[in-house]
Design an enzyme around this catalytic site. Structure first.
Site: not given
Ligand code: GLC
Length: 800
Positions: A407, A410, A485
């Site tokens: 995650d 980017e 998200d």
């Molecule tokens: C980001 C991710 C989400 C995750 C969060 C905490 O917002 O997109 O899926 O739960 O981070 O790690």
């Protein structure tokens, strides 16, 4: 840097007339008087690569997107010089290169129709600030042309009239039309006059696509640096264009383990251990199938990657084993930001080895993420990827974690303009050092690749499972992905549908959305409708931010729980069908979901459809996308389709009203289809499959279906230990014939098929298996047209 509109801008430079032409096997070079070189590479009869330099010298030819496994070779190549142009002819394409200004026109070699033509063609603007050029291309839109693709753009399928930017961006609670978001897939398909082609602009700098937005008849694309370097991929079938693009940028390196196609449950965050167990036990207690449980960032010690919070998870190995004994695979999140902390071994090692990204003038790239101030590994350095991959040994080999979720890659940085690294950050880029302007769009891809490398190594002899948020073209080789998200609204249910279809059309099929929405909270109805859509997405996971209440299948009362269970059960029954679709994707680059335009481009009714899609080859699905609906209108593609629930046969090529109360959704099966099903299991492998159900949908005429199976995990299938059944169905007025041809060395655990015949127009009076008449009692033939027979048959005759 400002990007002026094409028309207003005065600083554009153009190639001048050709003064030299050279041919080196399949690489044709055209040099213009003012030093522009166009290199046309014939990769296949239907794939030409166009590459331009304005300096007389090409950059080192390196691409993260293009795979070395891509098919190459052509049947025909001829170049002819005319007064005003060069004409390149392959078995599929004719390409004109204008001698005056290097402009390109492409024609179908069979019937000479114009497919695609440069308007201004290649032009550029010099960039004083960074050096190099802003490289641009404009083409004349053909009459009635439509455009599709571009990855995860949250917009309607047909892109005509819109402009987009490609710059991988953390986009919390994005909405319809937010652009850009998490992924950069600079590939689109175009369709006009029943012919389709694609353009893949393999340039990792910030790029733009304009589909008749700025000027009604012009499509253009440009980038803030690098080369004008694009692949023209001709069909004429859109499915071929997508398959060829996928082949070029890579099919998944292996099949996912079958469990990864089951249902996954996630939340930010399940902790401590007792909470995780409570959730998993509830699944088993309520008999809702589930294969994977996720640990979000709170499992770590202060958000330090590769550590555990020992208070919440005192003995991860034991817990993971106990979960595994109950059929749950544990998947953990790993982010790129490494906490600045001299007592933290991963940080210390990264620092000692000089693996973190640096700013142009030397300091480390420091940015805030969950753990606070962090440094970030330079995943564009192969040595760093090796190091990173080895960090997974303990998690995977020792502790038994089965999948890793990447995650914030980017890369996301908090509280800074641009929400990412500044432009000046340096990257290795496989030994082609560059700034973040060039590496940004591939950073997440290379992180997922490094993670994949680790999982592949330490999961062996099992298959790896990785999921990533950021991606560039080609990322589908290594990992699955989700759409980031999103928000718990009805419009987001529609967006999730569009994004999954679009990703599949962009070569990346292993995708899904956060079911129910990540931000905010769905009501039960929205959640149920979203699950109905989600079971048809290759990756099927509920996830939520957790700050607005629970989002487990039972969180909305018994009625909803029952609907959710019913649909997840359908997913589990359809696993062999989905697995077969996945195999076709991994083997032949056929997308798992097909937007209607991809399914039937010849039918103009499909060109602007959004909600309906074909799942695999034979199932048509369409979510209900609003509250209080008892059904919906939808377009049924040309052909005849059986209503999945009632077996009613309806004629496509028009819109229909379809009943769909909350416990139902519009699902249809193509006539003639043979759909394989497994019994409902609480998780993959819970049961030994001792019978394969084949739902056979009668058709007057012929239809083929396939069923692919293997050991569900491991690599034996690559050595031939798979089972592929090709079924040929031939329905006549008073007879139904099914032929089976089996290949592969895998021996399935079941010995029999249970056939369920749908829509048979006659009463059965005789059945022959391989030319021998079999008494009904032996086949357990029932009044409802179900019968059991050996899986070994080659020809079955069911007669009136
Ligand atoms: C980001 C991710 C989400 C995750 C969060 C905490 O917002 O997109 O899926 O739960 O981070 O790690």
């Amino acid at each position: 840097m400002i990007l002026n509109t094409e028309l207003e801008y005065k600083g554009n430079l153009f190639p001048s007339k050709i003064i030299n032409y050279e041919k080196n096997i399949n690489v044709l070079s055209f040099t213009s008087e003012n030093g522009v070189i166009l290199q046309v590479t014939v990769r296949r009869d239907s794939i030409l690569r166009f590459r331009y330099t304005t300096t007389g010298i090409f950059e080192n030819d390196f691409s993260y997107a293009i795979t070395k496994y891509a098919s190459r070779g052509y049947n025909h190549l001829e170049v002819v010089e005319k007064d005003d142009k060069y004409i390149i002819t392959t078995a599929k394409l004719i390409c004109h290169v204008s001698k005056v200004d290097l402009r390109i026109s492409l024609f179908d070699a069979k019937d000479n129709t114009l497919i695609c033509e440069d308007e201004l063609g290649f032009h550029w603007e010099e960039s004083y600030e960074y050096g190099g050029d802003v490289v641009k291309m404009s083409k004349t839109a053909q009459p009635g042309e439509s455009y599709y693709g571009l990855g995860d753009k949250p917009v309607d399928n047909n892109l005509k009239g819109k402009r987009f930017q490609n710059w991988v961006t953390d986009s919390y609670a994005y909405g319809r039309d937010t652009d850009p978001i998490y992924k950069t897939i600079p590939f689109y398909t175009a369709l006009h006059n029943k012919k389709s082609y694609g353009i893949f602009f393999d340039n990792t700098f910030r790029s733009y696509f304009d589909f008749c937005h700025e000027r009604r008849n012009i499509t253009s694309f440009w980038a803030h640096g690098g080369e004008m370097n694009y692949y023209f991929i001709y069909g004429p079938e859109m499915s071929e264009v997508v398959a060829n693009y996928t082949d070029l940028t890579g099919k998944p390196h292996q099949l996912p383990p079958l469990w990864a196609l089951g249902y996954h449950q996630c939340k930010w965050s399940y902790y401590p251990e007792s909470n995780v167990k409570e959730i998993t036990s509830k699944f088993r207690e309520l008999k809702i199938p589930c294969d994977a449980i996720y640990l979000d960032i709170d499992y770590m010690d202060g958000f330090r990657c590769f550590t555990w919070n020992k208070e919440y998870f005192p003995d991860p190995k034991r817990m993971v084993k106990e979960l595994a004994d109950d059929g749950f695979k544990t998947i953990v999140i790993i982010d790129p930001g490494i906490k600045i902390d001299m007592d933290y071994s991963v940080f210390k090692e990264g620092l000692d080895k000089d693996y973190f990204c640096k700013r142009a003038d030397g300091p480390y790239m420091k940015g805030k993420v969950w753990p606070g101030e962090c440094y970030f590994p330079d995943f564009t350095n192969p040595e760093v990827r090796d190091w990173w991959s080895n960090l997974f040994r303990e998690l995977i080999e020792e502790i038994g974690v089965k999948g890793v979720w990447n995650d914030m890659n980017e890369p996301a940085v908090m509280d800074v303009p641009g929400k990412s690294f500044p432009d000046d950050v340096r990257h290795d880029y496989e030994g082609n050092p560059c700034s973040h302007r060039k590496a940004h769009n591939v950073y997440g891809m290379q992180m997922a690749r490094a993670t994949y490398q680790g999982l592949k190594k330490f999961s062996y002899p099992k298959r790896p499972f990785v999921i990533t948020r950021a991606a560039y073209s080609g990322t589908q080789r290594y990992t699955s992905s989700w759409t980031g998200d999103n928000v718990a609204t009805w419009d987001h249910l529609t967006i999730a549908n569009l994004q999954a279809q679009r990703m599949c059309m962009s070569g990346f099929s292993f995708v899904g959305s956060d079911i129910g929405g990540f931000a905010e909270q769905p009501n039960g109805e929205l959640y149920a409708r979203w699950i109905q859509l989600g079971i048809f997405h290759p990756f099927c996971r509920t996830h939520s931010s957790g700050d607005h209440g629970d989002q487990e299948p039972w969180a909305f009362g018994d009625t909803i729980t029952d609907v959710v269970r019913k649909f997840i059960e359908i997913r589990y029954q359809l696993l062999p069908y989905l697995y077969t679709a996945f195999w076709r994707y991994a083997e032949e680059a056929i997308p798992i979901l097909k937007s209607l335009v991809l399914y039937d481009q010849a039918d103009p009714q499909t060109h602007y459809r959004n909600d309906e899609f074909v799942f695999g080859e034979k199932i048509l699905a369409c979510p209900v996308t609003g509250p209080n609906q008892k059904g919906r209108r939808m377009y049924i593609p040309i052909g005849k389709w059986y209503n999945f629930w009632t077996d009613e046969l309806i004629k496509g090529g028009q819109e229909h009203w379809v009943d769909a109360d909350l416990d139902s959704m519009p699902i249809f099966v193509k006539e003639g289809a043979i759909i394989p099903k497994y019994p409902i299991q609480q998780y993959v492998g819970e049961k030994t499959i001792d019978e394969l159900i084949l739902d056979v949908y009668y058709k007057l005429g012929k239809e083929t279906s396939q069923v692919y199976e293997d050991a569900t995990d491991g690599y034996d299938y690559i050595k031939g230990r798979y089972s592929l059944r090709d079924f040929n169905l031939h329905g006549k007025k008073d007879e139904l014939i099914i032929q089976q041809h089996k290949t592969g060395k895998y021996i399935t655990t079941y010995k029999t098929f249970k056939l369920r015949l749908h829509g048979l127009p006659f009463k059965i009076s005789k059945i022959e298996v391989d030319n021998v008449e079999i008494p009904f009692s032996k086949l357990k033939l029932n009044g409802d047209n179900t019968l059991t027979l050996t899986k070994e048959f080659t020809e079955l005759h069911i007669m009136a």
